[in-house]
Design a protein around this motif. Structure first.
Motif, PDB file in Angstrom:
ATOM      1  N   PHE A  27       0.831  -1.212   0.000  1.00  0.00           N
ATOM      2  CA  PHE A  27       0.000   0.000   0.000  1.00  0.00           C
ATOM      3  C   PHE A  27       0.869   1.266   0.000  1.00  0.00           C
ATOM      4  CE2 PHE A  27      -4.251  -1.904   1.744  1.00  0.00           C
ATOM      5  CZ  PHE A  27      -4.371  -2.643   0.578  1.00  0.00           C
TER       6      PHE A  27
ATOM      7  N   LYS B 113      -9.571   1.618  -5.920  1.00  0.00           N
ATOM      8  CA  LYS B 113     -10.399   0.428  -6.096  1.00  0.00           C
ATOM      9  C   LYS B 113      -9.652  -0.815  -5.635  1.00  0.00           C
ATOM     10  CE  LYS B 113     -13.260   2.094  -9.863  1.00  0.00           C
ATOM     11  NZ  LYS B 113     -13.682   1.910 -11.258  1.00  0.00           N
ATOM     12  N   ASP B 114     -10.361  -1.684  -4.924  1.00  0.00           N
ATOM     13  CA  ASP B 114      -9.784  -2.961  -4.518  1.00  0.00           C
ATOM     14  C   ASP B 114      -9.551  -3.813  -5.771  1.00  0.00           C
ATOM     15  OD1 ASP B 114      -9.888  -4.733  -1.584  1.00  0.00           O
ATOM     16  OD2 ASP B 114      -9.612  -5.799  -3.484  1.00  0.00           O
ATOM     17  N   ILE B 115      -8.404  -4.455  -5.840  1.00  0.00           N
ATOM     18  CA  ILE B 115      -8.042  -5.250  -7.020  1.00  0.00           C
ATOM     19  C   ILE B 115      -8.933  -6.496  -7.137  1.00  0.00           C
ATOM     20  CG2 ILE B 115      -6.289  -6.806  -6.024  1.00  0.00           C
ATOM     21  CD1 ILE B 115      -4.455  -6.003  -8.361  1.00  0.00           C
TER      22      ILE B 115
ATOM     23  N   ASN C 157     -10.854  -5.179   8.580  1.00  0.00           N
ATOM     24  CA  ASN C 157     -10.512  -6.571   8.873  1.00  0.00           C
ATOM     25  C   ASN C 157      -9.323  -6.558   9.828  1.00  0.00           C
ATOM     26  OD1 ASN C 157     -12.431  -7.819   7.224  1.00  0.00           O
ATOM     27  ND2 ASN C 157     -11.143  -7.592   5.418  1.00  0.00           N
TER      28      ASN C 157
ATOM     29  N   GLY D 124      -9.400 -12.273   7.857  1.00  0.00           N
ATOM     30  CA  GLY D 124      -8.852 -12.282   6.498  1.00  0.00           C
ATOM     31  C   GLY D 124      -7.951 -11.112   6.191  1.00  0.00           C
ATOM     32  N   GLN D 125      -7.428 -10.456   7.233  1.00  0.00           N
ATOM     33  CA  GLN D 125      -6.517  -9.333   6.988  1.00  0.00           C
ATOM     34  C   GLN D 125      -5.247  -9.827   6.321  1.00  0.00           C
ATOM     35  OE1 GLN D 125      -5.059  -7.160  10.459  1.00  0.00           O
ATOM     36  NE2 GLN D 125      -3.317  -6.615   9.170  1.00  0.00           N
ATOM     37  N   THR D 126      -4.897  -9.183   5.198  1.00  0.00           N
ATOM     38  CA  THR D 126      -3.711  -9.620   4.447  1.00  0.00           C
ATOM     39  C   THR D 126      -2.657  -8.534   4.299  1.00  0.00           C
ATOM     40  OG1 THR D 126      -4.816  -9.023   2.377  1.00  0.00           O
ATOM     41  CG2 THR D 126      -4.987 -11.328   3.071  1.00  0.00           C
ATOM     42  N   VAL D 127      -3.033  -7.277   4.523  1.00  0.00           N
ATOM     43  CA  VAL D 127      -2.083  -6.177   4.324  1.00  0.00           C
ATOM     44  C   VAL D 127      -1.894  -5.439   5.649  1.00  0.00           C
ATOM     45  CG1 VAL D 127      -1.604  -4.053   3.042  1.00  0.00           C
ATOM     46  CG2 VAL D 127      -2.790  -5.941   1.899  1.00  0.00           C
TER      47      VAL D 127
ATOM     48  N   HIS E 267      -6.157   0.045   6.686  1.00  0.00           N
ATOM     49  CA  HIS E 267      -7.057   0.312   5.550  1.00  0.00           C
ATOM     50  C   HIS E 267      -8.501   0.068   5.945  1.00  0.00           C
ATOM     51  CE1 HIS E 267      -5.675  -3.876   5.279  1.00  0.00           C
ATOM     52  NE2 HIS E 267      -6.857  -4.178   4.759  1.00  0.00           N
TER      53      HIS E 267
ATOM     54  N   HIS F  50     -12.225  -0.677   4.308  1.00  0.00           N
ATOM     55  CA  HIS F  50     -12.976  -1.068   3.113  1.00  0.00           C
ATOM     56  C   HIS F  50     -14.279  -0.269   3.063  1.00  0.00           C
ATOM     57  CE1 HIS F  50     -10.807  -4.963   2.195  1.00  0.00           C
ATOM     58  NE2 HIS F  50     -10.449  -4.804   3.458  1.00  0.00           N
TER      59      HIS F  50
HETATM   60  P1  5GP Z   1      -7.590  -7.058   3.954  1.00  0.00           P
HETATM   61  O1  5GP Z   1      -8.054  -8.441   3.614  1.00  0.00           O
HETATM   62  O2  5GP Z   1      -6.157  -7.021   4.439  1.00  0.00           O
HETATM   63  O3  5GP Z   1      -8.538  -6.334   4.864  1.00  0.00           O
HETATM   64  O4  5GP Z   1      -7.678  -6.245   2.607  1.00  0.00           O
HETATM   65  C1  5GP Z   1      -6.639  -6.073   1.709  1.00  0.00           C
HETATM   66  C2  5GP Z   1      -7.290  -5.789   0.386  1.00  0.00           C
HETATM   67  O5  5GP Z   1      -6.303  -5.273  -0.469  1.00  0.00           O
HETATM   68  C3  5GP Z   1      -7.869  -7.034  -0.297  1.00  0.00           C
HETATM   69  O6  5GP Z   1      -9.281  -6.878  -0.470  1.00  0.00           O
HETATM   70  C4  5GP Z   1      -7.115  -7.113  -1.632  1.00  0.00           C
HETATM   71  O7  5GP Z   1      -7.938  -7.482  -2.702  1.00  0.00           O
HETATM   72  C5  5GP Z   1      -6.559  -5.702  -1.782  1.00  0.00           C
HETATM   73  N1  5GP Z   1      -5.292  -5.635  -2.492  1.00  0.00           N
HETATM   74  C6  5GP Z   1      -4.179  -6.389  -2.239  1.00  0.00           C
HETATM   75  N2  5GP Z   1      -3.192  -6.041  -3.069  1.00  0.00           N
HETATM   76  C7  5GP Z   1      -3.672  -5.044  -3.857  1.00  0.00           C
HETATM   77  C8  5GP Z   1      -3.105  -4.276  -4.922  1.00  0.00           C
HETATM   78  O8  5GP Z   1      -1.936  -4.417  -5.311  1.00  0.00           O
HETATM   79  N3  5GP Z   1      -3.890  -3.334  -5.500  1.00  0.00           N
HETATM   80  C9  5GP Z   1      -5.185  -3.122  -5.100  1.00  0.00           C
HETATM   81  N4  5GP Z   1      -5.876  -2.180  -5.738  1.00  0.00           N
HETATM   82  N5  5GP Z   1      -5.750  -3.827  -4.088  1.00  0.00           N
HETATM   83  C10 5GP Z   1      -5.006  -4.774  -3.485  1.00  0.00           C
END
Ligand code: 5GP
Ligand code: ZN
Length: 111
Positions: free
Chosen positions: A5, A28-30, A86, A92-95, A99, A101
């Protein structure tokens, strides 16, 4: 720091930015799970919600007000929208960059 990010903030990774001001950027979310699905993030690297402290309360408040402002300007969100943090693996937090949503554009189911 190797943060995806932060790279989006610095335009090192392309994204569809729909809002930007001094402190926040929204793109926009990818991998959208609703017709309208964006992420609102602080431009500076801030850790996820479970590491947030009292001195970050203004930032969190501004983040939510930024989401509200964006939503008010989207025709597709006039019938409602949802804000989600998240937190942790089960959610399901991945980043690891704070952030928020913002989802909408259809009638959303509850889980
Ligand atoms: P989390 O699951 O951590 O709450 O949300 C991370 C979000 O970041 C996911 O919905 C995922 O699709 C989005 N995401 C991850 N990598 C990228 C990226 O490189 N570009 C964009 N636009 N969204 C991303
Ligand atoms: Zn970051």
């Amino acid at each position: 720091m190797d943060c995806i990010f932060c790279k989006i903030v610095h335009k090192e990774i392309a994204s569809e930015i729909i809002y930007e001001d001094k402190n926040f950027i929204a793109f926009k979310d990818i991998n959208p799970i609703a017709p309208f699905h964006i992420l609102i993030i602080p431009k500076e690297h801030v850790p996820p919600l479970d590491q947030i402290e009292l001195h970050d309360k203004e930032l969190i408040g501004e983040m939510i007000l930024t989401a509200k402002k964006i939503a008010e300007n989207q025709a597709t969100l006039q019938s409602g929208y949802r804000l989600i943090f998240n937190v942790g693996r089960d959610a399901g937090q991945t980043v690891d960059h704070l952030h928020l949503h913002l989802l909408g554009g259809k009638k959303l189911l509850w889980l």
